[in-house]
Design an enzyme around this catalytic site. Structure first.
Site, PDB file in Angstrom:
ATOM      1  N   HIS A  87      -7.025   4.718  24.095  1.00 34.43           N
ATOM      2  CA  HIS A  87      -5.992   4.198  24.977  1.00 34.43           C
ATOM      3  C   HIS A  87      -5.056   3.244  24.237  1.00 34.43           C
ATOM      4  CE1 HIS A  87      -4.130   3.188  28.720  1.00 34.43           C
ATOM      5  NE2 HIS A  87      -4.528   1.936  28.698  1.00 34.43           N
ATOM      6  N   SER A 142      -0.302   2.206  30.509  1.00 31.15           N
ATOM      7  CA  SER A 142      -1.549   1.848  31.176  1.00 31.15           C
ATOM      8  C   SER A 142      -1.244   1.522  32.639  1.00 31.15           C
ATOM      9  CB  SER A 142      -2.198   0.682  30.432  1.00 31.15           C
ATOM     10  OG  SER A 142      -3.538   0.521  30.794  1.00 31.15           O
ATOM     11  N   ASP A 153      -7.600   9.329  24.295  1.00 37.45           N
ATOM     12  CA  ASP A 153      -7.652   8.334  25.382  1.00 37.45           C
ATOM     13  C   ASP A 153      -8.591   8.811  26.491  1.00 37.45           C
ATOM     14  OD1 ASP A 153      -7.142   6.455  27.367  1.00 37.45           O
ATOM     15  OD2 ASP A 153      -4.964   6.651  27.272  1.00 37.45           O
TER      16      ASP A 153
END
Lengths: 404, 404
Positions: A356, A151, A323
């Site tokens: 995600h 991330s 994601d």
């Protein structure tokens, strides 16, 4: 973690000038280190937006009680005998400046003995890298075998390849991008507005008084939705009513609301939002999410490839089909930039419905390519690369998972 | 609209008991009607979440100044010589109960002379249909040639096919679904929390005092992002900084924010959120979004197809490839339900990057199939159907537009 050295400490690295030009007289950095440094086995792990230095291990030594990503957030991946094997590697994780888990940030004590609040200098991903460099110097670690992060932690990893190309052999940006797309920038901005519009925020000067918990919980809920996929939410919650009404009063409601079911998905988000609001500092959320929104790999360069030109190590991008916060397409663009920069590159796409969050909740799919890349680079046994596949078919699962 | 009769009025339809069991002594309905009723040419248009009865025409007769969807929201589609031709059809649009554009709702006067506030009964999409039925009876319109509506207005149209199958010949649900998926339910719920957590909301009793405008603006901004697509946002805003800083103070900010650019996408959403907060009633937003979240075509039946079993007219579903609020897949499920129910059905997929907003901003692509379906049903010249195409290739544009 038995038998593996584990160090958890908070140290001062002295005066630190941030990229904005403002300085703090004494930057404190909270870090954890696992394993033994042998000179060429250091792996820096970069945490995500709301994470901490506590990447692995059941109990935080001498630390405060934590939850969520503050509690051993990658324990399935990092440890003795695990993918990032602390029996072989010296693993370091540093809580980033601006955060609230031990390193200097808005909630830590400023020069006047009061919390900095929003007088704390604005922070950037570049500042995180610079602070980590300072800490590693102090630990006597000049070179990194690898930098890995997911991330915004993946942006942090990218920044290492850009800023210290000669001191990093392998970089593993996971579930990340060269920059956020405007949809996610918009949602992050809305989340920050929820915090600053909360009457309790008081311009950031709420320490010692009521905290803007509703605003922070709303911000977290917006973020949380972006961490999941449409299909994982359908599978997990459907349109079921919550089995218990316990959290319905997390937010003010009116009598008319009672006619409608309190749905499982609402109950889940209310619970998660409430838990998060207890553990995280609202100003830190503002600071760190701005750093993420502002990150741009190409900044100061002609292009992403240009920014990576000096990096001649190996890169493995890992992305996840479901994601939509950081898409497979964005990771493929990054892979193209590394390829154009001449780095040996693999883009390993994991077929996952978990959105995600997959980088945290799919250790069985993330671990093997990680372990093999750390050991053998892009030739690692479990490492796949989009360049080896048919470009069209490879992206099919994204669509299935989001629109199935 | 010259030469075409246009009527705009607010009428009382007497005591009305809502599906929740609560009643109001005197339901007022604001409606507009265009064209001349000839007995078999009535077309009911159902507005979306924040729309009004003012579907077309430059100036609202005797009405207050309005903006956004309150201002002639489908003027490109409805009018003399347009797709829904008011020279041929008698077009009626009714502001739904619970709204704030003339029909009874939380902001209208209750029995005690004060605004109802949250004492107004909860409303459902079914209540909208029942109120519209009451109004049409009063106008002397027993049967509808067609019902058309977009977004939650499409749910309203579906509800007509379910509730009054013998009184509707053709139904045109546009950019809609049999029910929302949990991702959108979650975002709607978060938006409502932003309103009720605003200190100015005061349990809904804010009339005459400060309004919860920050909360409503945040709610609108969340909604707005769901109306656009990832790729349309990238095209429209990119990561550009706003050309003017004018709206940066829409929300409280701290000094640290000034180091970072105020981006175009933020400026746009702040402007839109602010404008919306001026024109719409916060309680109405709570009421109408709950009605949308709660709508389920299959409710009270075994399945969607079962709910539509009695409908033997024709149906045209219209969906948009870049729409992630109401997806092409959801529209295809609806088409399957109509097919299974034995209705002559077409699912017309429009290839558009404009996300959910496409039904408002792509009149050139929506108009022709609408006009032809109204005239000739599923055999209309411009009407396409997914059943005539290769199922795989048909959905490709969704992915391209969202992940390109």
């Amino acid at each position: 973690m038995e038998g593996v050295p584990h160090e958890a400490d908070t140290v001062s690295v002295g005066e630190f000038t941030f990229e904005c030009g403002e300085a703090v007289p004494d930057l404190e950095l909270s870090y954890e280190a696992y394993g033994e440094f042998t000179g060429d086995n250091a792996v820096l792990v970069c945490h995500a937006l709301t994470g901490s230095a506590h990447v692995a291990g059941r109990r935080r030594r001498g630390g405060t009680d934590t939850a969520g990503q503050a509690r051993a957030w990658w324990d399935d991946i990092v440890g003795a005998g695990k993918a990032i094997d602390t029996a072989s590697y010296y693993v370091v994780c540093v809580n980033v400046p601006g955060s609230c888990y031990g390193s200097s940030g808005p909630s830590s004590e400023g020069p006047d003995g009061e919390p900095w609040g929003t007088d704390f200098p604005p922070v950037t991903v570049g500042d995180w890298t610079r602070a980590q460099r300072r800490l590693l110097d102090r630990l006597g670690v000049p070179n990194l075998h690898a930098v890995v992060g997911g991330s915004v932690g993946g942006m942090n990893a990218l920044d290492w390849a850009k800023r210290h190309p000669d001191h990093v052999d392998r970089v593993i940006p996971v579930a990340t991008a060269a920059r956020l797309d405007p949809q996610i920038v918009a949602l992050d901005g809305i989340a920050r507005r929820a915090i600053t519009a909360d009457g309790a925020w008081q311009g950031g000067d709420y320490y010692g008084g009521p905290r803007p918990e509703h605003g922070l919980a709303i911000a977290r809920q917006i973020g949380h939705v972006t961490y999941l996929s449409k299909s994982s939410m359908s599978d997990k919650f459907g349109r079921r009513s919550a089995s218990r009404d316990a959290a319905r009063d997390s937010f003010p409601v009116d009598p008319a609301a009672d006619f409608f079911p309190y749905r499982d998905v609402e109950s889940y988000l209310d619970y998660q939002g409430g838990k998060f609001a207890e553990r995280f500092d609202p100003n830190s959320y503002l600071y760190l999410s701005r750093a993420m929104d502002n990150y741009d790999l190409a900044s100061g360069h002609e292009s992403d490839a240009d920014a990576l030109a000096a990096f001649d190590g190996e890169a493995m991008l890992v992305s996840f089909t479901g994601d939509w916060h950081f898409t497979v397409s964005q990771a493929e663009e990054l892979a193209d930039a590394f390829r154009a920069a001449g780095a040996r590159t693999a883009h390993h796409v994991v077929d996952s419905d978990h959105g995600h969050d997959a980088f945290l909740v799919e250790p069985d799919r993330v671990g093997p390519p990680l372990a093999d890349f750390l050991a053998d680079g892009v030739r690692g046994k479990s490492v796949t690369d989009t360049a080896d596949e048919d470009g069209e078919s490879e992206f099919a699962p994204v669509h299935t998972s989001l629109f199935g």
